[in-house]
Motif scaffolding. Structure first.
Motif, PDB file in Angstrom:
ATOM      1  N   GLU A  25       0.834  -1.195   0.000  1.00 46.17           N
ATOM      2  CA  GLU A  25       0.000   0.000   0.000  1.00 46.17           C
ATOM      3  C   GLU A  25       0.872   1.248   0.000  1.00 46.17           C
ATOM      4  O   GLU A  25       1.868   1.331   0.719  1.00 46.17           O
ATOM      5  CB  GLU A  25      -0.900   0.005   1.230  1.00 46.17           C
ATOM      6  N   PRO A  27       2.263   4.788   0.926  1.00 40.97           N
ATOM      7  CA  PRO A  27       2.203   5.619   2.135  1.00 40.97           C
ATOM      8  C   PRO A  27       1.273   6.808   1.910  1.00 40.97           C
ATOM      9  O   PRO A  27       1.266   7.421   0.841  1.00 40.97           O
ATOM     10  CB  PRO A  27       3.657   6.081   2.312  1.00 40.97           C
ATOM     11  N   ARG A  28       0.479   7.131   2.916  1.00 42.85           N
ATOM     12  CA  ARG A  28      -0.474   8.239   2.830  1.00 42.85           C
ATOM     13  C   ARG A  28       0.116   9.444   3.567  1.00 42.85           C
ATOM     14  O   ARG A  28       0.372   9.392   4.765  1.00 42.85           O
ATOM     15  CB  ARG A  28      -1.810   7.823   3.429  1.00 42.85           C
ATOM     16  N   LYS A  98      -6.279  11.753  14.170  1.00 38.47           N
ATOM     17  CA  LYS A  98      -7.146  10.917  13.339  1.00 38.47           C
ATOM     18  C   LYS A  98      -7.405  11.565  11.984  1.00 38.47           C
ATOM     19  O   LYS A  98      -8.511  11.570  11.469  1.00 38.47           O
ATOM     20  CB  LYS A  98      -8.481  10.668  14.063  1.00 38.47           C
ATOM     21  N   ALA A 102      -4.259  10.008   6.195  1.00 36.56           N
ATOM     22  CA  ALA A 102      -2.826  10.266   6.333  1.00 36.56           C
ATOM     23  C   ALA A 102      -2.188   9.376   7.390  1.00 36.56           C
ATOM     24  O   ALA A 102      -2.705   9.230   8.490  1.00 36.56           O
ATOM     25  CB  ALA A 102      -2.585  11.729   6.692  1.00 36.56           C
ATOM     26  N   GLN A 103      -1.076   8.767   7.023  1.00 33.12           N
ATOM     27  CA  GLN A 103      -0.245   8.030   7.982  1.00 33.12           C
ATOM     28  C   GLN A 103       0.840   8.929   8.555  1.00 33.12           C
ATOM     29  O   GLN A 103       1.214   8.797   9.719  1.00 33.12           O
ATOM     30  CB  GLN A 103       0.423   6.836   7.296  1.00 33.12           C
ATOM     31  N   TYR A 104       1.342   9.821   7.705  1.00 34.83           N
ATOM     32  CA  TYR A 104       2.449  10.685   8.104  1.00 34.83           C
ATOM     33  C   TYR A 104       2.155  12.135   7.712  1.00 34.83           C
ATOM     34  O   TYR A 104       1.516  12.392   6.692  1.00 34.83           O
ATOM     35  CB  TYR A 104       3.755  10.259   7.412  1.00 34.83           C
ATOM     36  N   ASP A 148       4.666  10.618  12.573  1.00 39.81           N
ATOM     37  CA  ASP A 148       3.686   9.548  12.595  1.00 39.81           C
ATOM     38  C   ASP A 148       2.382  10.108  13.165  1.00 39.81           C
ATOM     39  O   ASP A 148       2.335  10.556  14.309  1.00 39.81           O
ATOM     40  CB  ASP A 148       4.198   8.390  13.460  1.00 39.81           C
ATOM     41  N   VAL A 149       1.314  10.102  12.379  1.00 44.44           N
ATOM     42  CA  VAL A 149       0.053  10.719  12.797  1.00 44.44           C
ATOM     43  C   VAL A 149      -0.544  10.016  14.008  1.00 44.44           C
ATOM     44  O   VAL A 149      -1.078  10.653  14.918  1.00 44.44           O
ATOM     45  CB  VAL A 149      -0.950  10.715  11.619  1.00 44.44           C
ATOM     46  N   GLU A 150      -0.448   8.703  14.052  1.00 48.75           N
ATOM     47  CA  GLU A 150      -1.086   7.942  15.120  1.00 48.75           C
ATOM     48  C   GLU A 150      -0.421   8.182  16.465  1.00 48.75           C
ATOM     49  O   GLU A 150      -1.091   8.317  17.488  1.00 48.75           O
ATOM     50  CB  GLU A 150      -1.056   6.446  14.788  1.00 48.75           C
ATOM     51  N   THR A 151       0.917   8.249  16.478  1.00 43.08           N
ATOM     52  CA  THR A 151       1.633   8.373  17.744  1.00 43.08           C
ATOM     53  C   THR A 151       2.129   9.784  18.028  1.00 43.08           C
ATOM     54  O   THR A 151       2.435  10.121  19.170  1.00 43.08           O
ATOM     55  CB  THR A 151       2.855   7.430  17.766  1.00 43.08           C
ATOM     56  N   TYR A 155       9.024  10.165  12.941  1.00 44.17           N
ATOM     57  CA  TYR A 155       9.424   8.903  12.326  1.00 44.17           C
ATOM     58  C   TYR A 155      10.774   9.031  11.644  1.00 44.17           C
ATOM     59  O   TYR A 155      11.580   8.100  11.651  1.00 44.17           O
ATOM     60  CB  TYR A 155       8.356   8.465  11.320  1.00 44.17           C
TER      61      TYR A 155
END
Length: 239
Positions: A25, A27-28, A98, A102-104, A148-151, A155
Protein backbone atom coordinates in the motif's frame (compact mmCIF):
# COMPACT_ATOMS: atom_id res chain seq x y z
CA UNK A 1 -7.72 -35.12 6.65
CA UNK A 2 -7.28 -33.86 3.11
CA UNK A 3 -10.04 -31.32 3.66
CA UNK A 4 -8.25 -29.97 6.78
CA UNK A 5 -4.97 -29.72 4.89
CA UNK A 6 -6.73 -27.93 2.04
CA UNK A 7 -8.45 -25.49 4.39
CA UNK A 8 -5.17 -24.80 6.20
CA UNK A 9 -3.40 -24.16 2.90
CA UNK A 10 -6.20 -21.84 1.80
CA UNK A 11 -5.98 -19.86 5.05
CA UNK A 12 -2.20 -19.54 4.78
CA UNK A 13 -2.51 -18.43 1.14
CA UNK A 14 -5.13 -15.81 2.04
CA UNK A 15 -2.99 -14.45 4.88
CA UNK A 16 0.03 -14.24 2.56
CA UNK A 17 -1.92 -12.42 -0.16
CA UNK A 18 -3.42 -10.02 2.39
CA UNK A 19 -0.03 -9.30 3.94
CA UNK A 20 1.60 -8.66 0.58
CA UNK A 21 -1.23 -6.37 -0.46
CA UNK A 22 -1.01 -4.43 2.80
CA UNK A 23 2.76 -4.08 2.60
CA UNK A 24 2.48 -2.73 -0.96
CA UNK A 25 0.00 0.00 0.00
CA UNK A 26 1.27 3.45 -0.87
CA UNK A 27 2.20 5.62 2.14
CA UNK A 28 -0.47 8.24 2.83
CA UNK A 29 1.01 11.70 3.36
CA UNK A 30 -0.18 15.11 4.48
CA UNK A 31 2.19 18.02 3.75
CA UNK A 32 2.16 20.94 6.17
CA UNK A 33 2.88 24.54 5.23
CA UNK A 34 6.61 25.34 5.09
CA UNK A 35 8.05 27.61 7.79
CA UNK A 36 11.07 29.89 7.62
CA UNK A 37 13.96 30.52 10.03
CA UNK A 38 16.01 32.73 7.69
CA UNK A 39 16.09 36.33 6.45
CA UNK A 40 15.66 35.31 2.81
CA UNK A 41 14.49 38.29 0.76
CA UNK A 42 12.14 36.14 -1.33
CA UNK A 43 10.16 34.89 1.68
CA UNK A 44 6.91 36.79 2.10
CA UNK A 45 3.20 36.30 2.88
CA UNK A 46 2.10 33.13 1.14
CA UNK A 47 5.43 31.55 0.23
CA UNK A 48 5.00 28.84 2.89
CA UNK A 49 1.84 27.67 1.14
CA UNK A 50 3.45 27.96 -2.30
CA UNK A 51 6.25 25.62 -1.21
CA UNK A 52 3.68 23.31 0.37
CA UNK A 53 1.79 23.10 -2.93
CA UNK A 54 5.02 22.53 -4.88
CA UNK A 55 5.99 19.59 -2.67
CA UNK A 56 2.46 18.13 -2.82
CA UNK A 57 2.55 18.26 -6.63
CA UNK A 58 6.03 16.72 -6.77
CA UNK A 59 5.10 13.88 -4.39
CA UNK A 60 1.84 13.16 -6.22
CA UNK A 61 3.58 13.05 -9.59
CA UNK A 62 5.97 10.31 -8.42
CA UNK A 63 2.96 7.97 -8.12
CA UNK A 64 4.61 6.49 -5.02
CA UNK A 65 2.31 8.13 -2.43
CA UNK A 66 -1.30 8.90 -1.66
CA UNK A 67 -1.12 12.61 -0.85
CA UNK A 68 -3.77 14.54 1.07
CA UNK A 69 -4.71 17.71 -0.84
CA UNK A 70 -3.68 20.92 0.96
CA UNK A 71 -7.15 22.47 1.28
CA UNK A 72 -8.52 19.21 2.63
CA UNK A 73 -5.65 19.01 5.13
CA UNK A 74 -6.16 22.63 6.22
CA UNK A 75 -9.88 22.00 6.77
CA UNK A 76 -9.22 18.89 8.85
CA UNK A 77 -6.55 20.60 10.96
CA UNK A 78 -8.86 23.58 11.50
CA UNK A 79 -11.64 21.26 12.65
CA UNK A 80 -9.26 19.50 15.03
CA UNK A 81 -8.04 22.80 16.47
CA UNK A 82 -11.65 23.87 17.03
CA UNK A 83 -12.39 20.56 18.73
CA UNK A 84 -9.33 20.89 20.97
CA UNK A 85 -10.37 24.41 22.02
CA UNK A 86 -13.19 23.05 24.22
CA UNK A 87 -15.95 24.82 22.26
CA UNK A 88 -17.17 21.59 20.66
CA UNK A 89 -19.07 18.76 22.35
CA UNK A 90 -16.41 16.11 23.21
CA UNK A 91 -18.66 13.35 21.87
CA UNK A 92 -18.86 14.88 18.40
CA UNK A 93 -15.54 16.69 17.90
CA UNK A 94 -12.79 15.41 15.60
CA UNK A 95 -10.12 13.51 17.48
CA UNK A 96 -6.49 14.69 17.29
CA UNK A 97 -4.27 12.20 15.49
CA UNK A 98 -7.15 10.92 13.34
CA UNK A 99 -6.53 12.82 10.11
CA UNK A 100 -8.45 10.99 7.39
CA UNK A 101 -6.20 9.15 4.95
CA UNK A 102 -2.83 10.27 6.33
CA UNK A 103 -0.25 8.03 7.98
CA UNK A 104 2.45 10.69 8.10
CA UNK A 105 2.65 14.46 8.20
CA UNK A 106 5.60 16.07 6.41
CA UNK A 107 6.89 19.27 8.06
CA UNK A 108 9.61 21.38 6.45
CA UNK A 109 11.50 24.47 7.65
CA UNK A 110 13.85 26.59 5.54
CA UNK A 111 16.76 26.67 7.99
CA UNK A 112 19.49 28.32 5.92
CA UNK A 113 19.66 30.51 2.84
CA UNK A 114 22.56 32.38 1.24
CA UNK A 115 22.57 34.41 -1.95
CA UNK A 116 25.55 36.28 -3.28
CA UNK A 117 27.41 37.43 -6.35
CA UNK A 118 31.12 36.70 -6.48
CA UNK A 119 33.99 36.98 -8.94
CA UNK A 120 34.09 40.77 -9.23
CA UNK A 121 31.88 43.17 -11.04
CA UNK A 122 29.79 44.07 -8.02
CA UNK A 123 26.11 43.52 -8.52
CA UNK A 124 22.71 44.94 -7.64
CA UNK A 125 20.25 43.19 -5.33
CA UNK A 126 16.51 43.84 -5.66
CA UNK A 127 13.75 41.88 -3.88
CA UNK A 128 16.03 38.94 -3.30
CA UNK A 129 17.26 38.75 -6.92
CA UNK A 130 20.93 39.57 -7.51
CA UNK A 131 21.85 41.14 -10.86
CA UNK A 132 25.34 41.74 -12.23
CA UNK A 133 28.67 40.23 -11.21
CA UNK A 134 30.30 37.20 -12.71
CA UNK A 135 28.68 34.47 -10.66
CA UNK A 136 25.26 34.52 -9.05
CA UNK A 137 24.93 31.75 -6.48
CA UNK A 138 22.22 30.56 -4.09
CA UNK A 139 22.34 28.03 -1.27
CA UNK A 140 19.33 26.65 0.58
CA UNK A 141 18.85 24.11 3.37
CA UNK A 142 15.54 22.63 4.52
CA UNK A 143 15.03 20.73 7.78
CA UNK A 144 12.59 17.91 7.10
CA UNK A 145 10.51 15.99 9.67
CA UNK A 146 8.18 13.06 9.05
CA UNK A 147 5.64 12.73 11.86
CA UNK A 148 3.69 9.55 12.59
CA UNK A 149 0.05 10.72 12.80
CA UNK A 150 -1.09 7.94 15.12
CA UNK A 151 1.63 8.37 17.74
CA UNK A 152 2.78 11.96 17.16
CA UNK A 153 6.40 10.76 17.16
CA UNK A 154 9.01 11.88 14.65
CA UNK A 155 9.42 8.90 12.33
CA UNK A 156 12.28 10.41 10.32
CA UNK A 157 14.26 13.64 10.08
CA UNK A 158 16.75 14.91 7.53
CA UNK A 159 18.38 18.14 6.35
CA UNK A 160 18.20 18.66 2.58
CA UNK A 161 20.59 21.08 0.86
CA UNK A 162 20.87 22.57 -2.62
CA UNK A 163 23.27 25.02 -4.30
CA UNK A 164 22.76 26.65 -7.69
CA UNK A 165 24.57 29.16 -9.90
CA UNK A 166 23.49 31.55 -12.61
CA UNK A 167 25.19 29.29 -15.15
CA UNK A 168 22.60 26.68 -14.27
CA UNK A 169 22.49 23.30 -12.57
CA UNK A 170 21.00 20.04 -13.67
CA UNK A 171 18.21 19.23 -11.22
CA UNK A 172 16.40 16.75 -13.43
CA UNK A 173 12.79 17.18 -14.53
CA UNK A 174 10.78 19.18 -12.03
CA UNK A 175 7.20 17.96 -12.36
CA UNK A 176 5.36 20.40 -10.08
CA UNK A 177 4.14 23.93 -10.62
CA UNK A 178 6.17 27.07 -9.95
CA UNK A 179 3.93 30.05 -9.38
CA UNK A 180 2.28 32.24 -6.80
CA UNK A 181 4.67 34.46 -4.85
CA UNK A 182 7.69 32.57 -6.27
CA UNK A 183 6.88 32.90 -9.96
CA UNK A 184 9.38 35.73 -10.52
CA UNK A 185 12.25 33.57 -9.25
CA UNK A 186 11.65 30.60 -11.55
CA UNK A 187 14.72 31.12 -13.76
CA UNK A 188 17.03 32.55 -11.10
CA UNK A 189 19.54 30.72 -8.88
CA UNK A 190 17.04 31.18 -6.03
CA UNK A 191 14.38 29.33 -8.00
CA UNK A 192 16.80 26.60 -9.03
CA UNK A 193 17.84 26.02 -5.41
CA UNK A 194 14.17 25.84 -4.37
CA UNK A 195 13.34 23.34 -7.12
CA UNK A 196 16.37 21.23 -6.26
CA UNK A 197 15.34 21.09 -2.58
CA UNK A 198 11.74 20.14 -3.43
CA UNK A 199 12.93 17.34 -5.72
CA UNK A 200 15.48 16.12 -3.19
CA UNK A 201 12.80 15.97 -0.48
CA UNK A 202 10.48 13.93 -2.71
CA UNK A 203 13.27 11.53 -3.68
CA UNK A 204 14.35 11.12 -0.07
CA UNK A 205 10.79 10.37 1.07
CA UNK A 206 10.50 7.74 -1.65
CA UNK A 207 13.64 6.12 -0.31
CA UNK A 208 12.66 6.35 3.36
CA UNK A 209 8.93 5.58 3.21
CA UNK A 210 8.59 3.39 0.12
CA UNK A 211 11.85 1.48 -0.23
CA UNK A 212 12.61 1.52 3.50
CA UNK A 213 15.28 2.91 5.80
CA UNK A 214 17.38 -0.24 5.41
CA UNK A 215 17.33 -0.19 1.61
CA UNK A 216 20.37 0.42 -0.55
CA UNK A 217 19.14 3.86 -1.63
CA UNK A 218 19.65 5.13 1.92
CA UNK A 219 23.43 4.74 1.62
CA UNK A 220 23.55 7.80 -0.62
CA UNK A 221 21.69 9.94 1.91
CA UNK A 222 23.77 8.67 4.82
CA UNK A 223 26.89 9.77 2.94
CA UNK A 224 25.37 13.17 2.14
CA UNK A 225 24.50 13.64 5.81
CA UNK A 226 28.02 12.69 6.86
CA UNK A 227 29.51 15.27 4.48
CA UNK A 228 27.03 17.92 5.63
CA UNK A 229 27.93 17.37 9.27
CA UNK A 230 31.65 17.44 8.55
CA UNK A 231 31.26 20.68 6.60
CA UNK A 232 29.23 22.21 9.43
CA UNK A 233 31.77 21.18 12.06
CA UNK A 234 34.60 22.55 9.94
CA UNK A 235 32.96 25.97 9.82
CA UNK A 236 32.59 26.25 13.62
CA UNK A 237 35.32 28.03 15.56
CA UNK A 238 35.60 26.32 18.95
CA UNK A 239 38.38 28.55 20.35
Amino acid sequence: MRIKVFLLSLILFSVTVFSEGFSQEKPRLGVLRFTNNTYAGWWRGGVGRDLQDMLIAELASTNSFRVLERRELDAVLGEQDLGASGRINPRTRSQLGKITGAQYLVAATVSAFEHNTSGGGGGLSFSGIRLGGKQDKAYMAVDLKVIDVETGEIYDARTVEATSKSSGINVGVYRGGFGGHLNQYEKTPVGKAIRACIMEIAEYLECSLVEGKNSGCMDEYVEKERKRREKTKGSIDLD
